[in-house]
Structure formats: structure tokens, C-alpha cells
Design a protein around this motif. Structure first.
Motif, PDB file in Angstrom:
ATOM      1  N   VAL A   1      -0.816  -3.334  -7.382  1.00  0.00           N
ATOM      2  CA  VAL A   1      -0.929  -4.735  -6.985  1.00  0.00           C
ATOM      3  C   VAL A   1      -0.040  -5.603  -7.876  1.00  0.00           C
ATOM      4  O   VAL A   1       0.723  -6.446  -7.391  1.00  0.00           O
ATOM      5  CB  VAL A   1      -2.398  -5.208  -7.068  1.00  0.00           C
ATOM      6  N   PHE A   2      -0.090  -5.383  -9.181  1.00  0.00           N
ATOM      7  CA  PHE A   2       0.718  -6.199 -10.083  1.00  0.00           C
ATOM      8  C   PHE A   2       2.202  -5.861  -9.980  1.00  0.00           C
ATOM      9  O   PHE A   2       3.053  -6.743 -10.165  1.00  0.00           O
ATOM     10  CB  PHE A   2       0.219  -6.050 -11.519  1.00  0.00           C
ATOM     11  N   GLU A   3       2.536  -4.615  -9.687  1.00  0.00           N
ATOM     12  CA  GLU A   3       3.945  -4.287  -9.466  1.00  0.00           C
ATOM     13  C   GLU A   3       4.505  -5.074  -8.297  1.00  0.00           C
ATOM     14  O   GLU A   3       5.633  -5.576  -8.343  1.00  0.00           O
ATOM     15  CB  GLU A   3       4.089  -2.782  -9.222  1.00  0.00           C
ATOM     16  N   GLU A   4       3.710  -5.205  -7.236  1.00  0.00           N
ATOM     17  CA  GLU A   4       4.169  -5.980  -6.085  1.00  0.00           C
ATOM     18  C   GLU A   4       4.335  -7.450  -6.441  1.00  0.00           C
ATOM     19  O   GLU A   4       5.310  -8.094  -6.040  1.00  0.00           O
ATOM     20  CB  GLU A   4       3.191  -5.835  -4.929  1.00  0.00           C
ATOM     21  N   LEU A   5       3.400  -7.986  -7.213  1.00  0.00           N
ATOM     22  CA  LEU A   5       3.489  -9.393  -7.575  1.00  0.00           C
ATOM     23  C   LEU A   5       4.670  -9.663  -8.502  1.00  0.00           C
ATOM     24  O   LEU A   5       5.371 -10.672  -8.356  1.00  0.00           O
ATOM     25  CB  LEU A   5       2.185  -9.838  -8.243  1.00  0.00           C
ATOM     26  N   ARG A   6       4.898  -8.749  -9.447  1.00  0.00           N
ATOM     27  CA  ARG A   6       6.052  -8.934 -10.334  1.00  0.00           C
ATOM     28  C   ARG A   6       7.352  -8.896  -9.550  1.00  0.00           C
ATOM     29  O   ARG A   6       8.259  -9.700  -9.784  1.00  0.00           O
ATOM     30  CB  ARG A   6       6.055  -7.855 -11.416  1.00  0.00           C
ATOM     31  N   GLY A   7       7.437  -7.973  -8.608  1.00  0.00           N
ATOM     32  CA  GLY A   7       8.636  -7.902  -7.780  1.00  0.00           C
ATOM     33  C   GLY A   7       8.810  -9.115  -6.892  1.00  0.00           C
ATOM     34  O   GLY A   7       9.942  -9.524  -6.587  1.00  0.00           O
ATOM     35  N   ALA A   8       7.705  -9.728  -6.489  1.00  0.00           N
ATOM     36  CA  ALA A   8       7.776 -10.877  -5.600  1.00  0.00           C
ATOM     37  C   ALA A   8       8.421 -12.089  -6.255  1.00  0.00           C
ATOM     38  O   ALA A   8       8.924 -12.985  -5.560  1.00  0.00           O
ATOM     39  CB  ALA A   8       6.378 -11.234  -5.112  1.00  0.00           C
ATOM     40  N   LEU A   9       8.401 -12.161  -7.583  1.00  0.00           N
ATOM     41  CA  LEU A   9       9.017 -13.296  -8.259  1.00  0.00           C
ATOM     42  C   LEU A   9      10.519 -13.374  -8.001  1.00  0.00           C
ATOM     43  O   LEU A   9      11.114 -14.451  -8.133  1.00  0.00           O
ATOM     44  CB  LEU A   9       8.747 -13.225  -9.766  1.00  0.00           C
ATOM     45  N   ALA A  10      11.103 -12.247  -7.636  1.00  0.00           N
ATOM     46  CA  ALA A  10      12.541 -12.236  -7.325  1.00  0.00           C
ATOM     47  C   ALA A  10      12.802 -12.327  -5.823  1.00  0.00           C
ATOM     48  O   ALA A  10      13.960 -12.300  -5.389  1.00  0.00           O
ATOM     49  CB  ALA A  10      13.180 -10.960  -7.875  1.00  0.00           C
TER      50      ALA A  10
ATOM     51  N   VAL B   1       5.259 -17.689  -3.929  1.00  0.00           N
ATOM     52  CA  VAL B   1       5.516 -16.539  -3.059  1.00  0.00           C
ATOM     53  C   VAL B   1       4.159 -15.949  -2.670  1.00  0.00           C
ATOM     54  O   VAL B   1       3.378 -15.547  -3.533  1.00  0.00           O
ATOM     55  CB  VAL B   1       6.378 -15.476  -3.765  1.00  0.00           C
ATOM     56  N   MET B   2       3.893 -15.907  -1.379  1.00  0.00           N
ATOM     57  CA  MET B   2       2.610 -15.409  -0.895  1.00  0.00           C
ATOM     58  C   MET B   2       2.628 -13.891  -0.793  1.00  0.00           C
ATOM     59  O   MET B   2       3.497 -13.308  -0.153  1.00  0.00           O
ATOM     60  CB  MET B   2       2.289 -15.999   0.482  1.00  0.00           C
ATOM     61  N   ARG B   3       1.666 -13.258  -1.446  1.00  0.00           N
ATOM     62  CA  ARG B   3       1.465 -11.811  -1.341  1.00  0.00           C
ATOM     63  C   ARG B   3      -0.044 -11.560  -1.297  1.00  0.00           C
ATOM     64  O   ARG B   3      -0.740 -11.792  -2.277  1.00  0.00           O
ATOM     65  CB  ARG B   3       2.094 -11.067  -2.529  1.00  0.00           C
TER      66      ARG B   3
END
Length: 777
Positions: free
Chosen positions: A361-370, A570-572
Motif C-alpha cells: 500500500v505504501f509503495e503505491e502511495l510513494r510512487g503516486a507522488l510522481a 493524488v487519489m489512490r
């Protein structure tokens, strides 16, 4: 459900249910108010939302039947339906509930009838328009009316008003609905309740003046009596005549110097029954009838479905084990432990479902910042150009975990189904929404859905949701369809079910950047967060083209004058359900923003308190900052904000203890305008600080193969009395009207603590909760 002589194999019930996704996004019909049958008084709902936007949909007016007397032990607060309120009955019905009485009023219209009634013995009954979860609304709202009415507090009885947004709606809510969410109850009802009390006072004075044949200007009210030239009449003696007096359009409100109750402390009328253990909750309520008991086992992960269910039981004997749709299994028995044991003995097989982990879950959120699909919340100036040309910049990423609500009272509901309708007892923050949900899911008309409000042992946003009540009614409906007697069914989720199937505070990751000018002040500020959208999960039309304020609010502190600033989102969506957690967006974003400002201060060689003072010109903010910083030490950290229209500054002072850094003192300075009851305000801030400290130190929900790992307070810990620091609450005297307090104390605990930790150790914490290594002395 199919059965044999020695075993029962259950299949999903033929009940109209909804998936979790459908359940929270389906179109809701209008929200009619509650009816009240002739057997007992019904308690009224509390409709609360933790968002500031209008929820579209009609709110129909009350259509309630007359009510009769009740057993005083049966319920704690009793509600008055609209028709009864306007009935031409003159006297109060003596039906005490924790010292409260029930009233009916003369039909003459106006505030005296809508909010307050009076009997010939002088007992005054004041209606409270919204429910109380422990925040003191049942005390503070009636107190304002009582003060203006000039009634002796000992003569006052309190009970809930009917669900009628047209009569009892909150002016501070954009939908003007009847609810207490978002810390707006005192704010929204303050003026109206004071006017109602003042109008009642002037009607009593007018009645006395007419009785004596003197001008009303020669009379005055004082402590439940009207006086003129040394003679007096009690309010009770004036009750009948006053009810027929014209209602003043603009009654004179007291000056603050005239207050007897407002701004002071008066005894709470619900304290004694709570201390004595007689204050009833859902487990005590079923209309006076013996209830069956139910336990439930929900699917272990989101998206999982029931594959098979088998349970060995004597034919036709209790307990009954059944599927609720394909997402839960329930057991029903004459007592809770038998029902719970049956679930342990049943052979239940689940299949499918999400298999995410906390790390994924956090990997997806960290990637979403870009990612390029972010949405802008606001922008001023040209922050990117300033950042590009600045000699000194800062860039930091912060993370906040999934959090559970962890109410002390587990979730539950009691339901009875008759075939044509239902009756339910639910500790709900929003019976309006629940009634609409029940109608949509079970195909029942509003007039056939009778709901009773129950007192709540904590909520923090969790009791907005309807799924537990839906399960309870599903069980009752299934038993009815099997031809069993229509007894109430009381469903209580175990602590493990409550913890593992919450509507959680979502996880968020945020990147913050700042440019510093030559004086060490921020000349540009950008913030971009990635995380779950609560509004998109429930009401997607609200965020079709905009960022979600419940995700990005407070990501930039509006108190600070930074000329170039921008906030993006960014919505995730996460693989578990999200929910409104105490203080909502500011619960994580105040940690991000106030911690990062502390980084800016230290990077620019500035004192964190002095820099904050330079960045704001708001005198109320400056006062709470100055007051909060009193007693500053080398191990102190600070945070300040304007939230829920109130101002708060929080200082945390640390100390070394047993090889670790611990909070020695938390000091909060609060400007909430007029503090209606200062003692209650202080209690709310103290409780909110403890809630925030628990989340900071221990709060974390983890996913393992899609399932929540934490199940009880052994892993999801709370602050204990032994580890609670000294808490100081300083209320700032203010000429402003009262503003929000219930959620105000929680958000600033984390940034103030972490800023103190940096001051003491040089270690900057950007990810919560705190770990042992973070706290090592």
C-alpha cells in the motif's frame, strides 16, 4: 439454509443486501424523521457528518404518532415527536430518565413550544437537538437556553428533540441538517438556543405583568421567578398564562456580564447515572423485551466471499448459524457466548479477496507522488519558479499510517423484523442515513422503519456507518422467515471484528518543499499528498473534478503568510474501507505541515516559535502561540493551527525516562470564542490530547495478505494512566462567539511531540507511529 438431522449447511440468505462498495455509494432516498409508537418513547437520532459539504437529498418533515409513558429505567434520554410537541396538553408527564422528565406543550407556536416547556410545578424541560457521544452536548446546549431563560439550573430537565431538521437543523451546517459532526454543534445552535431562552423569559415576564396589571418594563426575571416591587410569581405559577403570550420576534439577549451559567461550570445532569452505572447503552435496550443474542464473523479481507458453511447442531435447536449475504456469517442464541462459540465451531471457508500488504500500500502511495494524475487544491503566486531560483530549499516526505477508531463500546445494534417493517435500537451518529439505508436495502418504506437512539460509548466518526445495523436486521429477517417468534435480536461485534473491520483513517504519503529567503523565512511552499478519498468512496460526484478536502485540508497552514504556495492531491484508494476519524484531514496533515515548518525554522537558523509569530498577523493565533509556549525548555516542541474555526497552540515538553524520551508535559492554549462551560472544554481538549498521543505512540493498522493483523488492545495499544503526561489547558478569554472544540485537541500532538524530539536529539521523525529507535534517549 438447508439442514439435516445432525448438521446444518448454510447458504447465503435471500435478503436484499449490498456489497461494501454498493452500500456506501448507492443513491439515498430522502431522510424522513422518526416515528414513535404508542408503546414507548423513541430516542432520536444524531445525524452527523465530518465533512462540510451539502449531502444532497430531501429531508422530510416529522410524521410521528402520539407517545405514552415509559418505564424510567428503559431509556436514558427520551425524545418528543413533533405532533406531540404541538398538542394542546398543558402539563408535563412525569417520566424521569436519569433525572430527566418528558414534556408536552401547548399549541401556540414560537420558541417556548419548539425548545422549552414548563409545568405548573416549575419544572422546565429543554430539548437537545443533537446526540451526545460524551462530548457534553446534552449539557452545554440546554445550558445556554436555561441561562437566557433565567431559570434555576436545578429546575431544568433535558431530553432529545425529535428528528426534524426544519425545526432543529444546525445553522452552521451547509445543509442546515440536524447533526453534531465536524465540531459545529455549539457553533451552530448557540444563537438560536439563546434566542429561544430569551423569548421564553420575556413571555414569562409579560405573563406576570398582565397578572399584576403593571408594565412589563417594571418586572424582571431571576432564578425561575418574576419580580416586581418586592412581590414575585414562580415560573410554575405563570406556566399556563405564559404559554399563551405572543412570542417576541427579537428578544433581548443577555450581556456577558449577566450570565449565570454560560462561561461557568454547572453540574452535568448525566454525571450521576454514569458514575452509578445506571446510564444505559445499546446492550440495555430492546423495548423491555428479552432479546436473542447474535455474534458475527466477517470475511477476513476485502473482496473475499463465503465459499461454504457447515455447522453441526441438533435439528431445530439453538444456536442458529446462517450466512449474511456472502460477506459474513452470524450465529444466534439465547446468550452471546453461546452464539460466539458456535462461530468458532462452525466450518467456514472463504475464497478470494484482496491480498495487499501494508508495504505494498505504501509503495503505491510513494510512487503516486510522481504520477501525473494529481489534482490541484489551490495555488497562489509562482512557487515553482521561486523554488527553482532559490539558494536554499528543503524537500521532505512524510507518512501517516492506517488508524482504527477503537471505540471503548464495541459496535452493535438490536433489531426486530415483523414482515411489514422493523424496529431497531442503534447507537448511531446518523439515524437519518441509517433509515435511508434500511429502506433501500430491505425495500421498506420510511414509516415502517422505527429507530430508537441509544447512548454511545465513544464514536470518533465510526458510528456514522450503517453496516452493523444492516447485519442485525438481516438476522432478524431471516429468523422471521423461518417462522420463529419475532423477538429482538441484539448483535454485538467482538473487539476483534470491530478492530479488523473498521472504516479506517486512511494512510497518506506527502512530499513538502520550501524555498527560504535571506531571513530564513519560507518564500515558497508546495505540498503534494497521495492517499484515499473518503468522498470518492461515498459520494463520488462531489470530487469528480476536484481534490478531496477530507484528504488535503490543513496540508498548508492558512495562518501563515507565504506568498507562493501550492497544494496538490493524488487519489489512490486503499484495499480496506476508509472512514472519518477524529479531526479527519488535519489528523495527518497538521503533522506533515507543522513538522515541516519546524524543519524550515531550523534550516534557516530561526527559533520555531519566533518564526511562527513572524508568519502570522492574526492576533488570536499570536495569543495562543504565546500562551502555549509558556514554560519553554530545550526539550520542547510547538505547533499552532486554526481548526474548526477555533485556535489552538500545543507545546510538548519531553523528558528522559527509563532510557527513552517521553512526554513530561503537554500544554494547550485554546481560543474557542465563548467557552460555554470551561470545565467541559478543558475535558474535551484533555481527552483529545490523549487520543492523539495514543495514535502517535502506538496507532497503526497493518495488512497481512489483505487481512488486518491487529485484533485487540494488546497490539493496538492505548495510552495508560501511568504513561499519561501532565496536561495543561489554558483557555483564552475571547469576545467571539463559541466555535468548535470536540476534535481540536488531537491533530497538533504529533507535530509538537516530534518537533520536541528533534530539539532534544537532532532526530527528525517523518513517519508515524513512533518506534523505539525514534524514542531512544
Amino acid at each position: 439454509m438447508s439442514s439435516g438431522t445432525s448438521s446444518v449447511t448454510a447458504r447465503p440468505l435471500r435478503v436484499k443486501l449490498a456489497t461494501a462498495e454498493q452500500f456506501i455509494t448507492h443513491e439515498r432516498r430522502g431522510c424522513p424523521t422518526l416515528s414513535c409508537d404508542s408503546r414507548r418513547w423513541s430516542s432520536v437520532c444524531r445525524s452527523a457528518f465530518f465533512i462540510r459539504f451539502i449531502i444532497r437529498g430531501a429531508m422530510l418533515k416529522t410524521n410521528a404518532s402520539s407517545a405514552g409513558r415509559t418505564d424510567p429505567a428503559a431509556q436514558s434520554c427520551l425524545s418528543l415527536n413533533r405532533r406531540e410537541l404541538l398538542a394542546a396538553a398543558g402539563a408535563l408527564l412525569a417520566a424521569p430518565a436519569f433525572g430527566l422528565r418528558v414534556a408536552s406543550a401547548r399549541e401556540s407556536g414560537g420558541p417556548l413550544n419548539a425548545w422549552v416547556t414548563l409545568d405548573e410545578q416549575g419544572a422546565v424541560t429543554i430539548l437537545c437537538p443533537v446526540g451526545d457521544m460524551g462530548q457534553g452536548i446534552l449539557h452545554s446546549l440546554p445550558l445556554m437556553l436555561a441561562d437566557e431563560m433565567e431559570v434555576a439550573w436545578g429546575d431544568v430537565q433535558v431530553r432529545y428533540a425529535p428528528l426534524d431538521p426544519g425545526a432543529y437543523g444546525n445553522a452552521a451546517r451547509l445543509d442546515r441538517g440536524q447533526g453534531s459532526g465536524n465540531s459545529v454543534s455549539i457553533m451552530g445552535y448557540h444563537k438560536g438556543l439563546r434566542q429561544a431562552g430569551a423569548a421564553a423569559r420575556e413571555m414569562l415576564v409579560a405573563a406576570a405583568a398582565e397578572e399584576w396589571g403593571v408594565p412589563a418594563s417594571d418586572c424582571y426575571a431571576e432564578q425561575s421567578q418574576v419580580w416586581c416591587n418586592g412581590r414575585s410569581l414562580s415560573y410554575g405559577e405563570l406556566a399556563g398564562k405564559a404559554a399563551g403570550m405572543p412570542v417576541p420576534e427579537e428578544p433581548r439577549l443577555k450581556s456577558r456580564e449577566e450570565f449565570r451559567l454560560i462561561g461557568k461550570h454547572a453540574p452535568r445532569k448525566d454525571s450521576a447515572p454514569k458514575v452509578m452505572g445506571t446510564f444505559p447503552f445499546m446492550a440495555d435496550s430492546a423495548g423491555g423485551e428479552p432479546a436473542l443474542h447474535a455474534a458475527v464473523l466477517n470475511a477476513p479481507r476485502r473482496g473475499a466471499r463465503l465459499k461454504s458453511l457447515a455447522y453441526e447442531s441438533p435439528d431445530g435447536a439453538w444456536p442458529k448459524v446462517m450466512a449474511i449475504g456472502d460477506e459474513a456469517v452470524a450465529a444466534v442464541a439465547e446468550d452471546y457466548w453461546t452464539a460466539s462459540s458456535a462461530l468458532e465451531q462452525a466450518d467456514i471457508v472463504w475464497e478470494g479477496g484482496d491480498t495487499s500488504s501494508t508495504e505494498s500500500v505504501f509503495e503505491e502511495l510513494r510512487g503516486a507522488l510522481a504520477a501525473e494524475d494529481g489534482r490541484n487544491w489551490f495555488e497562489a503566486g509562482d512557487p515553482e519558479s521561486v523554488l527553482a531560483s532559490a539558494e536554499r530549499t528543503l524537500d521532505a516526505t512524510y507518512e501517516a499510517p492506517i488508524l482504527a477508531h477503537a471505540n471503548m463500546e464495541p459496535l452493535g445494534a438490536t433489531a426486530r423484523y415483523s414482515g411489514e417493517g422493523c424496529e431497531m435500537w442503534v447507537p448511531s451518529q446518523n439515524l437519518q442515513r441509517l433509515q435511508a439505508d434500511i429502506g433501500n436495502i430491505f425495500g421498506l418504506e420510511p414509516e415502517n422503519v422505527l429507530l430508537h437512539h441509544c447512548n454511545m460509548g465513544g464514536a470518533f466518526g465510526r458510528r456514522i456507518e450503517s453496516e452493523v445495523a444492516v447485519q442485525a436486521l438481516s438476522i432478524a429477517k431471516a429468523l422471521h422467515e423461518q417462522g420463529l417468534p419475532d423477538r429482538p435480536v441484539r448483535l454485538v461485534w467482538s473487539r476483534e471484528q470491530d478492530m479488523r473491520h473498521d472504516c479506517y483513517r486512511p494512510p497518506y504519503v506527502a512530499r513538502l518543499r520550501a524555498a527560504l529567503d535571506d531571513s530564513g523565512r519560507p518564500s515558497a511552499w508546495t505540498a503534494k499528498s497521495a492517499g484515499h478519498s473518503l468522498l470518492a468512496e461515498r459520494w463520488p460526484w462531489m470530487v469528480e473534478e476536484s481534490a478531496d478536502p477530507s484528504s488535503v485540508g490543513a496540508l498548508f497552514n492558512d495562518l501563515y503568510a507565504v506568498p507562493n504556495r501550492r497544494v496538490d492531491y493524488v487519489m489512490r484508494q486503499m484495499p480496506v474501507r476508509g472512514g472519518f476519524w477524529r479531526s479527519v484531514a488535519s489528523s495527518m496533515n497538521s503533522f506533515f505541515a507543522e513538522s515541516f515548518l519546524d524543519e524550515v525554522a531550523h534550516a534557516g537558523g530561526r527559533n520555531p516559535v519566533e518564526l511562527r509569530a513572524e508568519l502570522t498577523t492574526d492576533p488570536r493565533a499570536l495569543k495562543v502561540l504565546e500562551t502555549a509556549a509558556e514554560g519553554w525548555t530545550a526539550q520542547s516542541g510547538i505547533a499552532v493551527a486554526k481548526l474548526f474555526s477555533s485556535y489552538i497552540g500545543t507545546q510538548v515538553e519531553l523528558e528522559r525516562k527509563d532510557g527513552a524520551w517521553r512526554a513530561r508535559r503537554v500544554r494547550a492554549a485554546v481560543d474557542c470564542g465563548l467557552a460555554v462551560d470551561p470545565d467541559n472544554v478543558e475535558a474535551q481538549i484533555e481527552g483529545a490530547i490523549i487520543y492523539g498521543l495514543s495514535a502517535l505512540l502506538f496507532g497503526e493498522i497493518n495488512l497481512e495478505d489483505g487481512a488486518v493483523a491487529e485484533g485487540n488492545f494488546d497490539r493496538y495499544r492505548m495510552l495508560t494512566l501511568a504513561t499519561t503526561p501532565t496536561i495543561e489547558v489554558e483557555l483564552i478569554a475571547s469576545d467571539h462567539p463559541p466555535t468548535g472544540i470536540g476534535e481540536l485537541g488531537t491533530p497538533l500532538v504529533a507535530p509538537a511531540f516530534c518537533n520536541a524530539l528533534f530539539a532534544a536529539t537532532g532526530r527528525r521523525v517523518r513517519k508515524l507511529p513512533l518506534r523505539d529507535d525514534d524514542l531512544k534517549a
